[in-house]
Scaffold this motif. Structure first.
Motif, mmCIF file in Angstrom:
data_model
loop_
_atom_site.group_PDB
_atom_site.id
_atom_site.type_symbol
_atom_site.label_atom_id
_atom_site.label_comp_id
_atom_site.label_asym_id
_atom_site.label_seq_id
_atom_site.Cartn_x
_atom_site.Cartn_y
_atom_site.Cartn_z
ATOM 1 N N LYS A 305 0.821 -1.222 0.000
ATOM 2 C CA LYS A 305 0.000 0.000 0.000
ATOM 3 C C LYS A 305 0.849 1.264 0.000
ATOM 4 O O LYS A 305 0.588 2.206 -0.757
ATOM 5 N N ASN A 306 1.880 1.303 0.842
ATOM 6 C CA ASN A 306 2.635 2.539 1.037
ATOM 7 C C ASN A 306 3.827 2.699 0.104
ATOM 8 O O ASN A 306 4.262 3.830 -0.131
ATOM 9 N N VAL A 307 4.365 1.598 -0.385
ATOM 10 C CA VAL A 307 5.536 1.671 -1.268
ATOM 11 C C VAL A 307 5.135 1.499 -2.724
ATOM 12 O O VAL A 307 5.564 2.273 -3.591
ATOM 13 N N TYR A 308 4.278 0.503 -2.993
ATOM 14 C CA TYR A 308 3.893 0.222 -4.374
ATOM 15 C C TYR A 308 2.531 0.814 -4.736
ATOM 16 O O TYR A 308 2.012 0.560 -5.819
ATOM 17 N N LYS A 309 1.928 1.565 -3.804
ATOM 18 C CA LYS A 309 0.701 2.329 -4.046
ATOM 19 C C LYS A 309 -0.470 1.454 -4.487
ATOM 20 O O LYS A 309 -1.265 1.836 -5.354
ATOM 21 N N ASN A 310 -0.582 0.294 -3.880
ATOM 22 C CA ASN A 310 -1.692 -0.614 -4.139
ATOM 23 C C ASN A 310 -2.825 -0.284 -3.154
ATOM 24 O O ASN A 310 -2.774 -0.667 -1.986
ATOM 25 N N ASP A 311 -3.839 0.410 -3.623
ATOM 26 C CA ASP A 311 -4.931 0.834 -2.753
ATOM 27 C C ASP A 311 -5.990 -0.246 -2.563
ATOM 28 O O ASP A 311 -6.993 -0.021 -1.864
ATOM 29 N N LYS A 312 -5.785 -1.405 -3.152
ATOM 30 C CA LYS A 312 -6.771 -2.483 -3.020
ATOM 31 C C LYS A 312 -6.601 -3.276 -1.722
ATOM 32 O O LYS A 312 -7.467 -4.064 -1.364
ATOM 33 N N VAL A 313 -5.479 -3.087 -1.046
ATOM 34 C CA VAL A 313 -5.246 -3.824 0.195
ATOM 35 C C VAL A 313 -5.584 -2.942 1.390
ATOM 36 O O VAL A 313 -5.448 -1.714 1.342
ATOM 37 N N THR A 314 -6.048 -3.573 2.457
ATOM 38 C CA THR A 314 -6.371 -2.878 3.704
ATOM 39 C C THR A 314 -5.399 -3.320 4.780
ATOM 40 O O THR A 314 -5.159 -4.521 4.955
ATOM 41 N N VAL A 315 -4.842 -2.372 5.503
ATOM 42 C CA VAL A 315 -3.821 -2.665 6.506
ATOM 43 C C VAL A 315 -4.385 -2.464 7.906
ATOM 44 O O VAL A 315 -4.888 -1.384 8.231
ATOM 45 N N ASP A 316 -4.333 -3.512 8.713
ATOM 46 C CA ASP A 316 -4.665 -3.431 10.133
ATOM 47 C C ASP A 316 -3.358 -3.454 10.919
ATOM 48 O O ASP A 316 -2.600 -4.423 10.834
ATOM 49 N N CYS A 317 -3.107 -2.396 11.673
ATOM 50 C CA CYS A 317 -1.827 -2.289 12.381
ATOM 51 C C CYS A 317 -1.856 -2.911 13.777
ATOM 52 O O CYS A 317 -0.846 -3.419 14.256
ATOM 53 N N SER A 318 -3.000 -2.861 14.446
ATOM 54 C CA SER A 318 -3.094 -3.313 15.826
ATOM 55 C C SER A 318 -3.916 -4.593 15.919
ATOM 56 O O SER A 318 -4.992 -4.697 15.322
ATOM 57 N N PHE A 319 -3.395 -5.558 16.663
ATOM 58 C CA PHE A 319 -4.071 -6.840 16.853
ATOM 59 C C PHE A 319 -4.372 -7.050 18.331
ATOM 60 O O PHE A 319 -3.557 -6.722 19.197
ATOM 61 N N SER A 320 -5.538 -7.601 18.613
ATOM 62 C CA SER A 320 -5.945 -7.870 19.981
ATOM 63 C C SER A 320 -5.901 -9.371 20.237
ATOM 64 O O SER A 320 -6.423 -10.154 19.431
ATOM 65 N N PRO A 321 -5.270 -9.825 21.328
ATOM 66 C CA PRO A 321 -5.167 -11.260 21.616
ATOM 67 C C PRO A 321 -6.498 -11.846 22.060
ATOM 68 O O PRO A 321 -7.406 -11.117 22.484
ATOM 69 N N ALA A 322 -6.610 -13.167 21.964
ATOM 70 C CA ALA A 322 -7.820 -13.868 22.396
ATOM 71 C C ALA A 322 -7.424 -15.087 23.211
ATOM 72 O O ALA A 322 -6.345 -15.660 23.030
ATOM 73 N N LEU A 323 -8.306 -15.484 24.117
ATOM 74 C CA LEU A 323 -8.062 -16.634 24.988
ATOM 75 C C LEU A 323 -8.564 -17.909 24.321
ATOM 76 O O LEU A 323 -9.671 -17.940 23.776
ATOM 77 N N PHE A 324 -7.737 -18.980 24.363
ATOM 78 C CA PHE A 324 -8.122 -20.296 23.860
ATOM 79 C C PHE A 324 -8.080 -21.282 25.027
ATOM 80 O O PHE A 324 -7.001 -21.641 25.509
ATOM 81 N N VAL A 325 -9.251 -21.689 25.483
ATOM 82 C CA VAL A 325 -9.355 -22.576 26.633
ATOM 83 C C VAL A 325 -9.298 -24.027 26.167
ATOM 84 O O VAL A 325 -10.108 -24.452 25.329
ATOM 85 N N ARG A 326 -8.334 -24.774 26.731
ATOM 86 C CA ARG A 326 -8.229 -26.199 26.405
ATOM 87 C C ARG A 326 -8.190 -27.009 27.708
ATOM 88 O O ARG A 326 -9.125 -26.917 28.501
ATOM 89 N N GLU A 327 -7.136 -27.765 27.950
ATOM 90 C CA GLU A 327 -7.182 -28.751 29.040
ATOM 91 C C GLU A 327 -6.138 -28.561 30.145
ATOM 92 O O GLU A 327 -6.168 -29.267 31.126
ATOM 93 N N SER A 328 -5.226 -27.599 29.994
ATOM 94 C CA SER A 328 -4.080 -27.548 30.911
ATOM 95 C C SER A 328 -4.327 -26.741 32.177
ATOM 96 O O SER A 328 -3.440 -26.651 33.029
ATOM 97 N N ALA A 329 -5.508 -26.145 32.303
ATOM 98 C CA ALA A 329 -5.824 -25.362 33.504
ATOM 99 C C ALA A 329 -7.216 -25.737 33.998
ATOM 100 O O ALA A 329 -8.167 -25.772 33.204
ATOM 101 N N ILE A 330 -7.304 -26.024 35.308
ATOM 102 C CA ILE A 330 -8.581 -26.404 35.909
ATOM 103 C C ILE A 330 -8.818 -25.618 37.175
ATOM 104 O O ILE A 330 -7.925 -24.911 37.668
ATOM 105 N N THR A 331 -10.014 -25.754 37.728
ATOM 106 C CA THR A 331 -10.372 -25.049 38.965
ATOM 107 C C THR A 331 -9.454 -25.448 40.112
ATOM 108 O O THR A 331 -9.130 -26.627 40.280
ATOM 109 N N ALA A 332 -9.021 -24.449 40.888
ATOM 110 C CA ALA A 332 -8.128 -24.707 42.016
ATOM 111 C C ALA A 332 -8.844 -25.553 43.061
ATOM 112 O O ALA A 332 -10.041 -25.404 43.299
ATOM 113 N N LYS A 333 -8.082 -26.412 43.706
ATOM 114 C CA LYS A 333 -8.643 -27.274 44.745
ATOM 115 C C LYS A 333 -8.669 -26.537 46.090
ATOM 116 O O LYS A 333 -7.783 -25.755 46.382
#
Length: 333
Positions: A305-333
């Protein structure tokens, strides 16, 4: 040796048409394009890219500097960068900085010497001041996995403080109060931000941060295994370990299993990055996402976009993390 003139004569087209075909210009019919390509193949003609670069001040190559070439983290990032740029008929030149200031600077100088049209940098050891000065030079620079306020429009980054908060907030929601932490190396901004998020979650739940239960690792498996050995040697109570990377979490879990400690029955774990392998180990690792592949794609889009002036692409600069719950953490005893 065949020349562009020979190609134009054999194909029966103008020099300008041959040039448009070589530059992948869309203003050429498929029939004409094929005539030119057939002529080039028949004559064994290959464009002189160096001469083209000198004539056009454009090399159609982008320098990519990464910290390392191995491991599960950088491969997906480089794949997305290369794919996005190759689709646009651009090519990458890759160098590695190995998280060493001198080697990172050497890598930058090498890429600049190759006449790259832009640089995509995933660097850890060079200072913000160095990168700000580099930005003032004529070659455009985009930073990946790093945020500098003065260069915010040139940064593709993850909200790491929020990621650290999400990881610890989830562990706290399971009722854990005695929590150990294995951090990344503190000279890295992302490691500091993740620890800050961890501490913010503890503070909100009125749980004291215990510095003795915090070990500075290196984001790699052996950093996690070293950290786990250290934590176990303290003979202090903890029921959960928050790790600043999946690789360190896997190293720490391996030490637990070697010592007959059950995961998660005895100690719960959460990682960071959501690299592919945590989904296939036992127990499957609960983690926080770090979409480095998408950040790589966005860095490539930034260049397009900025060097080759391709206006067809959209740039997202900031990413927000997300939680992935699987099996390695459980309720404390």
């Amino acid at each position: 040796m065949a020349t562009i003139y020979d190609v134009s004569i054999l194909a029966g087209v103008s020099l300008a048409t041959v040039s448009r075909v070589m530059n992948n210009n869309t203003k050429v019919s498929d029939k004409t394009r094929q005539k030119v390509l057939d002529a080039m193949a028949s004559l064994g003609y290959r464009p002189n890219t160096i001469a083209q670069s000198l004539a056009s001040s454009c090399s159609n190559s982008i320098g990519v500097l990464v910290s390392q070439l191995d491991g599960p983290f950088y491969g997906p990032m480089m794949t997305e960068i290369e794919t996005a740029l190759r689709t646009a008929n651009k090519h990458v030149i890759i160098a590695a900085g190995h998280a060493d200031e001198a080697q990172e600077k050497d890598g930058v100088e090498f890429l600049l010497s190759r006449g790259c049209d832009a640089l995509i940098l995933d660097v850890e050891a060079v200072s913000d001041e160095y990168l700000i000065e580099l930005h003032k030079q004529k070659t455009p620079v985009v930073l990946i996995n790093r945020y500098i306020e003065a260069l915010k429009d040139n940064c593709i980054y993850l909200e790491n403080e929020r990621g650290g908060y999400l990881a610890t907030e989830y562990i706290l929601s399971l009722g854990h109060k005695d929590i150990a932490y294995i951090s990344g190396p503190m000279y890295k901004r992302d490691a500091r931000d993740r620890l800050q998020g961890h501490q913010r979650a503890l503070a909100e739940h009125k749980v004291m941060f215990d510095p003795a239960l915090c070990f500075e690792g290196n984001f790699r498996e052996f950093g996690g295994s070293d950290g786990m050995r250290h934590l176990l040697s303290l003979n202090k109570k903890f029921t959960a370990v928050v790790c600043a990377s999946d690789q360190m979490a896997s190293g720490a879990i391996a030490i637990c299993l070697d010592n007959g400690i059950r995961v998660p029955a005895d100690i719960s774990f959460i990682g960071y990055d959501n690299t592919p392998f945590p989904q296939y180990i036992s127990p499957k690792l609960t983690t926080v996402s770090n979409p480095i592949d998408e950040m790589g794609k966005m860095a490539a889009f930034w260049v397009l976009k900025n060097v080759y002036k391709n206006d067809k692409v959209t740039v997202d600069c900031s990413f927000s993390p997300a939680l992935f719950v699987r099996e390695s953490a459980i309720t404390a005893k």
